[in-house]
Motif scaffolding. Structure first.
Motif, short mmCIF file in Angstrom:
data_model
loop_
_atom_site.label_atom_id
_atom_site.label_comp_id
_atom_site.label_asym_id
_atom_site.label_seq_id
_atom_site.Cartn_x
_atom_site.Cartn_y
_atom_site.Cartn_z
N SER A 10 0.80 -1.22 0.00
CA SER A 10 0.00 0.00 0.00
C SER A 10 0.84 1.27 0.00
N GLY A 11 2.03 1.27 0.55
CA GLY A 11 2.86 2.46 0.61
C GLY A 11 3.79 2.62 -0.57
N ARG A 12 3.81 1.68 -1.46
CA ARG A 12 4.73 1.75 -2.59
C ARG A 12 4.05 2.36 -3.81
N ARG A 13 4.81 3.16 -4.49
CA ARG A 13 4.30 3.75 -5.72
C ARG A 13 4.71 2.87 -6.89
N ALA A 14 3.87 2.89 -7.90
CA ALA A 14 4.22 2.18 -9.13
C ALA A 14 5.40 2.90 -9.78
N PRO A 15 6.28 2.17 -10.43
CA PRO A 15 7.40 2.84 -11.09
C PRO A 15 6.88 3.77 -12.18
N PRO A 16 7.55 4.91 -12.38
CA PRO A 16 7.08 5.85 -13.40
C PRO A 16 7.20 5.25 -14.79
N HIS A 17 6.28 5.67 -15.65
CA HIS A 17 6.36 5.25 -17.04
C HIS A 17 7.55 5.94 -17.69
N PRO A 18 8.18 5.30 -18.68
CA PRO A 18 9.27 5.99 -19.37
C PRO A 18 8.73 7.21 -20.12
N ALA A 19 9.57 8.21 -20.25
CA ALA A 19 9.17 9.44 -20.93
C ALA A 19 8.99 9.18 -22.42
N ARG A 20 7.97 9.80 -23.00
CA ARG A 20 7.74 9.70 -24.44
C ARG A 20 8.43 10.90 -25.07
N LEU A 21 9.57 10.63 -25.70
CA LEU A 21 10.45 11.68 -26.20
C LEU A 21 10.85 11.45 -27.65
N SER A 22 11.10 12.53 -28.34
CA SER A 22 11.78 12.51 -29.62
C SER A 22 12.86 13.56 -29.51
N LEU A 23 14.10 13.15 -29.60
CA LEU A 23 15.21 14.09 -29.41
C LEU A 23 15.86 14.48 -30.74
N THR A 24 15.05 14.60 -31.76
CA THR A 24 15.52 15.06 -33.06
C THR A 24 15.46 16.58 -33.05
N PRO A 25 16.61 17.25 -33.21
CA PRO A 25 16.58 18.72 -33.24
C PRO A 25 15.69 19.21 -34.38
N ALA A 26 15.02 20.33 -34.14
CA ALA A 26 14.11 20.88 -35.14
C ALA A 26 14.38 22.37 -35.30
N PRO A 27 13.99 22.93 -36.44
CA PRO A 27 14.16 24.38 -36.63
C PRO A 27 13.44 25.15 -35.53
N GLY A 28 13.92 26.34 -35.25
CA GLY A 28 13.30 27.17 -34.23
C GLY A 28 13.93 26.96 -32.86
N GLY A 29 15.06 26.28 -32.81
CA GLY A 29 15.75 26.08 -31.55
C GLY A 29 15.24 24.94 -30.70
N LEU A 30 14.39 24.09 -31.25
CA LEU A 30 13.90 22.94 -30.49
C LEU A 30 14.95 21.83 -30.47
N ASP A 31 15.16 21.27 -29.28
CA ASP A 31 16.09 20.15 -29.14
C ASP A 31 15.36 18.82 -29.10
N GLY A 32 14.05 18.86 -29.16
CA GLY A 32 13.26 17.64 -29.15
C GLY A 32 11.82 17.92 -28.79
N MET A 33 11.05 16.84 -28.65
CA MET A 33 9.64 16.93 -28.29
C MET A 33 9.33 15.94 -27.18
N TRP A 34 8.41 16.33 -26.31
CA TRP A 34 8.01 15.51 -25.17
C TRP A 34 6.50 15.42 -25.15
N TRP A 35 5.99 14.21 -24.98
CA TRP A 35 4.55 13.97 -24.91
C TRP A 35 4.23 13.41 -23.53
N PRO A 36 3.96 14.26 -22.54
CA PRO A 36 3.66 13.76 -21.19
C PRO A 36 2.32 13.03 -21.17
N ARG A 37 2.14 12.19 -20.17
CA ARG A 37 0.89 11.41 -20.03
C ARG A 37 -0.21 12.19 -19.31
N SER A 38 0.17 13.26 -18.60
CA SER A 38 -0.82 14.04 -17.84
C SER A 38 -0.31 15.46 -17.68
#
Length: 178
Positions: A10-38
């Motif tokens: 009951s006191g243990r948390r479920a392990p966090p889900h891995p981050a949904r990431l794309s680390l492909t640099p993009a124009p406009g100074g973006l170093d990647g994209m992140w899609w959080p779950r919440s």
């Protein structure tokens, strides 16, 4: 009636889900994209910083725009480390997350968590879209989500054309600017 409580799990948390990431640099100074779950920043940031730690060095700070994060703490702790959280409504794009480490500053586009998988995958893959087009797509997704929430509430009030902070912790944005 007797009730038995199993305290071994009951006191243990479920392990966090891995981050949904794309680390492909993009124009406009973006170093990647992140899609959080919440929109729960304290729940989402640890998996992001853990995923980026090996690539970009230990993440020590992050700056966000408060428009899409209901609660923003001053810091988030994970694995015995602390990440300082700052925010600005003037200097930070609502769809970007700026991460700071010993290796420097990186900007990541935040794909709204409510985005459907097919659209999110398209945005993360790039499909030739520049940073401005990706941010406009994220704006359209958030506007559609606000409109749907307004309709679901029976049209109470008017849907805002501009995002606004839902709630925040601490002083006003001007007092916590980075």
């Amino acid at each position: 009636m007797a009730v038995t409580i199993d305290r071994t799990t009951s006191g243990r948390r479920a392990p966090p889900h891995p981050a949904r990431l794309s680390l492909t640099p993009a124009p406009g100074g973006l170093d990647g994209m992140w899609w959080p779950r919440s929109r729960a920043f304290t729940r989402e940031l640890p998996s992001l910083t853990a995923a980026l730690g090996d690539l970009w060095g230990r993440i020590t700070g992050v700056t966000v725009h408060p428009a899409y994060w209901p609660v923003l703490p001053h810091w988030v702790s994970y694995a015995g480390r602390t990440v300082q959280v700052g925010w600005s409504t003037e200097e930070q794009d609502p769809h970007r997350l700026t991460l700071f480490s010993a290796d420097g500053r990186r900007d990541v586009l935040v794909i709204p968590p409510e985005t459907g998988a097919d659209v999110a995958v398209q945005l993360m893959a790039g499909d030739g879209a520049d940073a401005s087009a990706r941010e406009q797509a994220a704006d359209r997704i958030d506007a559609r989500n606000r409109e749907e929430a307004w309709e679901a509430d029976g049209g109470a009030g008017r849907p805002s054309s501009r995002p606004r902070p839902i709630g925040s912790a601490g002083p006003s944005p001007a007092g916590r600017r980075r």
